[in-house]
Design an enzyme around this catalytic site. Sequence first.
Site, PDB file in Angstrom:
ATOM      1  N   ARG A  91      -9.318   1.163   9.251  1.00  0.00           N
ATOM      2  CA  ARG A  91      -8.846  -0.192   9.478  1.00  0.00           C
ATOM      3  C   ARG A  91      -9.848  -1.011  10.279  1.00  0.00           C
ATOM      4  NH1 ARG A  91      -3.116   0.368   9.061  1.00  0.00           N
ATOM      5  NH2 ARG A  91      -2.052  -1.610   9.358  1.00  0.00           N
ATOM      6  N   ARG A 134      11.803  -2.921  10.583  1.00  0.00           N
ATOM      7  CA  ARG A 134      10.759  -2.378  11.451  1.00  0.00           C
ATOM      8  C   ARG A 134      10.480  -3.351  12.592  1.00  0.00           C
ATOM      9  NH1 ARG A 134       5.626  -0.252   8.013  1.00  0.00           N
ATOM     10  NH2 ARG A 134       4.468  -1.545   9.466  1.00  0.00           N
ATOM     11  N   ARG A 177      -0.259  -9.497  13.286  1.00  0.00           N
ATOM     12  CA  ARG A 177      -0.795  -8.432  12.418  1.00  0.00           C
ATOM     13  C   ARG A 177      -1.731  -9.014  11.366  1.00  0.00           C
ATOM     14  NH1 ARG A 177       4.343  -5.632  10.246  1.00  0.00           N
ATOM     15  NH2 ARG A 177       2.925  -4.330   9.049  1.00  0.00           N
ATOM     16  N   ARG A 216      11.492  -6.313   3.937  1.00  0.00           N
ATOM     17  CA  ARG A 216      11.412  -4.840   3.989  1.00  0.00           C
ATOM     18  C   ARG A 216      12.546  -4.255   4.831  1.00  0.00           C
ATOM     19  NH1 ARG A 216       5.873  -2.232   5.123  1.00  0.00           N
ATOM     20  NH2 ARG A 216       5.830  -3.755   6.801  1.00  0.00           N
ATOM     21  N   LYS A 218       0.830  -1.215   0.000  1.00  0.00           N
ATOM     22  CA  LYS A 218       0.000   0.000   0.000  1.00  0.00           C
ATOM     23  C   LYS A 218       0.862   1.261   0.000  1.00  0.00           C
ATOM     24  CE  LYS A 218      -1.993  -1.097   3.918  1.00  0.00           C
ATOM     25  NZ  LYS A 218      -1.281  -2.362   4.186  1.00  0.00           N
TER      26      LYS A 218
HETATM   27  P1  AP5 Z   1       4.891  -1.584   1.682  1.00  0.00           P
HETATM   28  O1  AP5 Z   1       4.529  -0.674   0.556  1.00  0.00           O
HETATM   29  O2  AP5 Z   1       5.737  -1.048   2.798  1.00  0.00           O
HETATM   30  O3  AP5 Z   1       3.576  -2.318   2.239  1.00  0.00           O
HETATM   31  P2  AP5 Z   1       2.364  -1.778   3.107  1.00  0.00           P
HETATM   32  O4  AP5 Z   1       1.125  -2.426   2.585  1.00  0.00           O
HETATM   33  O5  AP5 Z   1       2.392  -0.291   3.162  1.00  0.00           O
HETATM   34  O6  AP5 Z   1       2.767  -2.452   4.465  1.00  0.00           O
HETATM   35  P3  AP5 Z   1       2.728  -1.975   5.952  1.00  0.00           P
HETATM   36  O7  AP5 Z   1       3.318  -3.114   6.738  1.00  0.00           O
HETATM   37  O8  AP5 Z   1       3.324  -0.623   6.152  1.00  0.00           O
HETATM   38  O9  AP5 Z   1       1.213  -1.933   6.204  1.00  0.00           O
HETATM   39  P4  AP5 Z   1       0.538  -2.032   7.528  1.00  0.00           P
HETATM   40  O10 AP5 Z   1      -0.847  -1.714   7.101  1.00  0.00           O
HETATM   41  O11 AP5 Z   1       0.684  -3.266   8.315  1.00  0.00           O
HETATM   42  O12 AP5 Z   1       1.340  -1.003   8.424  1.00  0.00           O
HETATM   43  P5  AP5 Z   1       1.069   0.482   8.854  1.00  0.00           P
HETATM   44  O13 AP5 Z   1       2.336   1.188   8.761  1.00  0.00           O
HETATM   45  O14 AP5 Z   1      -0.138   1.032   8.169  1.00  0.00           O
HETATM   46  O15 AP5 Z   1       5.620  -2.865   1.047  1.00  0.00           O
HETATM   47  C1  AP5 Z   1       6.128  -3.921   1.863  1.00  0.00           C
HETATM   48  C2  AP5 Z   1       7.507  -4.376   1.320  1.00  0.00           C
HETATM   49  O16 AP5 Z   1       7.320  -4.934   0.021  1.00  0.00           O
HETATM   50  C3  AP5 Z   1       8.525  -3.242   1.116  1.00  0.00           C
HETATM   51  O17 AP5 Z   1       9.799  -3.767   1.392  1.00  0.00           O
HETATM   52  C4  AP5 Z   1       8.395  -2.872  -0.358  1.00  0.00           C
HETATM   53  O18 AP5 Z   1       9.608  -2.343  -0.858  1.00  0.00           O
HETATM   54  C5  AP5 Z   1       8.078  -4.232  -0.952  1.00  0.00           C
HETATM   55  N1  AP5 Z   1       7.246  -4.181  -2.159  1.00  0.00           N
HETATM   56  C6  AP5 Z   1       6.131  -3.447  -2.355  1.00  0.00           C
HETATM   57  N2  AP5 Z   1       5.610  -3.709  -3.566  1.00  0.00           N
HETATM   58  C7  AP5 Z   1       6.415  -4.648  -4.136  1.00  0.00           C
HETATM   59  C8  AP5 Z   1       6.417  -5.344  -5.381  1.00  0.00           C
HETATM   60  N3  AP5 Z   1       5.465  -5.128  -6.271  1.00  0.00           N
HETATM   61  N4  AP5 Z   1       7.396  -6.234  -5.617  1.00  0.00           N
HETATM   62  C9  AP5 Z   1       8.366  -6.455  -4.706  1.00  0.00           C
HETATM   63  N5  AP5 Z   1       8.441  -5.832  -3.513  1.00  0.00           N
HETATM   64  C10 AP5 Z   1       7.467  -4.941  -3.221  1.00  0.00           C
HETATM   65  O19 AP5 Z   1       0.635   0.279  10.375  1.00  0.00           O
HETATM   66  C11 AP5 Z   1       1.543  -0.180  11.352  1.00  0.00           C
HETATM   67  C12 AP5 Z   1       0.827  -0.274  12.687  1.00  0.00           C
HETATM   68  O20 AP5 Z   1       0.327   1.030  13.075  1.00  0.00           O
HETATM   69  C13 AP5 Z   1      -0.414  -1.179  12.716  1.00  0.00           C
HETATM   70  O21 AP5 Z   1      -0.081  -2.539  12.946  1.00  0.00           O
HETATM   71  C14 AP5 Z   1      -1.194  -0.564  13.882  1.00  0.00           C
HETATM   72  O22 AP5 Z   1      -0.680  -0.963  15.112  1.00  0.00           O
HETATM   73  C15 AP5 Z   1      -0.930   0.923  13.719  1.00  0.00           C
HETATM   74  N6  AP5 Z   1      -1.956   1.582  12.892  1.00  0.00           N
HETATM   75  C16 AP5 Z   1      -1.756   2.193  11.677  1.00  0.00           C
HETATM   76  N7  AP5 Z   1      -2.918   2.655  11.186  1.00  0.00           N
HETATM   77  C17 AP5 Z   1      -3.871   2.343  12.107  1.00  0.00           C
HETATM   78  C18 AP5 Z   1      -5.275   2.524  12.164  1.00  0.00           C
HETATM   79  N8  AP5 Z   1      -5.955   3.128  11.159  1.00  0.00           N
HETATM   80  N9  AP5 Z   1      -5.941   2.048  13.246  1.00  0.00           N
HETATM   81  C19 AP5 Z   1      -5.293   1.449  14.258  1.00  0.00           C
HETATM   82  N10 AP5 Z   1      -3.956   1.219  14.272  1.00  0.00           N
HETATM   83  C20 AP5 Z   1      -3.258   1.659  13.198  1.00  0.00           C
END
Ligand code: AP5
Length: 206
Positions: free
Chosen positions: A89, A153, A164, A123, A14
């Site tokens: 979420r 991370r 997660r 990542r 994402k």
């Molecule tokens: P990346 O683009 O980083 O993936 P992502 O979907 O953004 O993954 P996240 O882990 O950041 O999502 P998340 O929703 O768990 O975490 P968030 O930060 O929102 O890609 C992943 C990897 O793949 C990278 O290495 C990238 O380079 C690689 N990649 C991407 N596309 C590729 C491709 N096509 N081919 C090869 N490689 C590729 O949230 C973290 C925490 O914050 C949550 O667990 C929660 O505790 C809290 N939080 C955040 N938002 C909320 C909310 N709304 N409500 C409650 N808690 C929340």
Amino acid sequence: MKNIILLGAPGAGKGTQAALIHEEFDIPHISTGDILRRNIKEGTPLGVKAKSFIDAGELVPDEVVIGLVEQRLQEEDCKNGYILDGFPRTIPQAESLDKVARIDIALNIDVPFDVIMERMSGRRMCACGETYHVSTLGGATTCKKCGGELYIREDDKPETVANRLKVYEAQTQPLIDYYRKQGKLKDVNAVGAIDEIFENVKKALQ
Ligand code: AP5
């Protein structure tokens, strides 16, 4: 431009696609994960509150993130559209958002489980916010943009990743139906190279 939501499992890509949409369409990329991590790094009261939830792979309480996003959406740069990455979420988050915003489209970044595991385990992050995958780093351990040391991370550690994904299935996946029922959902096949997936994203946004 549109008000866009990016749905998808942790590690689906994402953030990677949101950064490309931001570049192409010049609308802000609002990632609740990035905002929370920045607050943790700066040691703010919000960061202190959020840290234990994030490190355990749990969601931060709804009332904390809802207020944060509502405030962000009032800023001037959101007037011509925005990308919400990682919010909503939960169903209560989506219902609150519906009260204060008009969402045009929810893109479901759709990736099978084995690909998600591969993406998350590879990542690497930089403190400047850049995200990499080991497969494209050619052994480098520093950021191509700022030279900072790359790190894993805290919540990408295997024991946390499993939780997660469980939390995603229980609390976030129901949003796919929520937006489908509103006629706003578009599935994006997100297997393949980053630029190929971005072509799918652009088609979905047309
Ligand atoms: P990346 O683009 O980083 O993936 P992502 O979907 O953004 O993954 P996240 O882990 O950041 O999502 P998340 O929703 O768990 O975490 P968030 O930060 O929102 O890609 C992943 C990897 O793949 C990278 O290495 C990238 O380079 C690689 N990649 C991407 N596309 C590729 C491709 N096509 N081919 C090869 N490689 C590729 O949230 C973290 C925490 O914050 C949550 O667990 C929660 O505790 C809290 N939080 C955040 N938002 C909320 C909310 N709304 N409500 C409650 N808690 C929340």
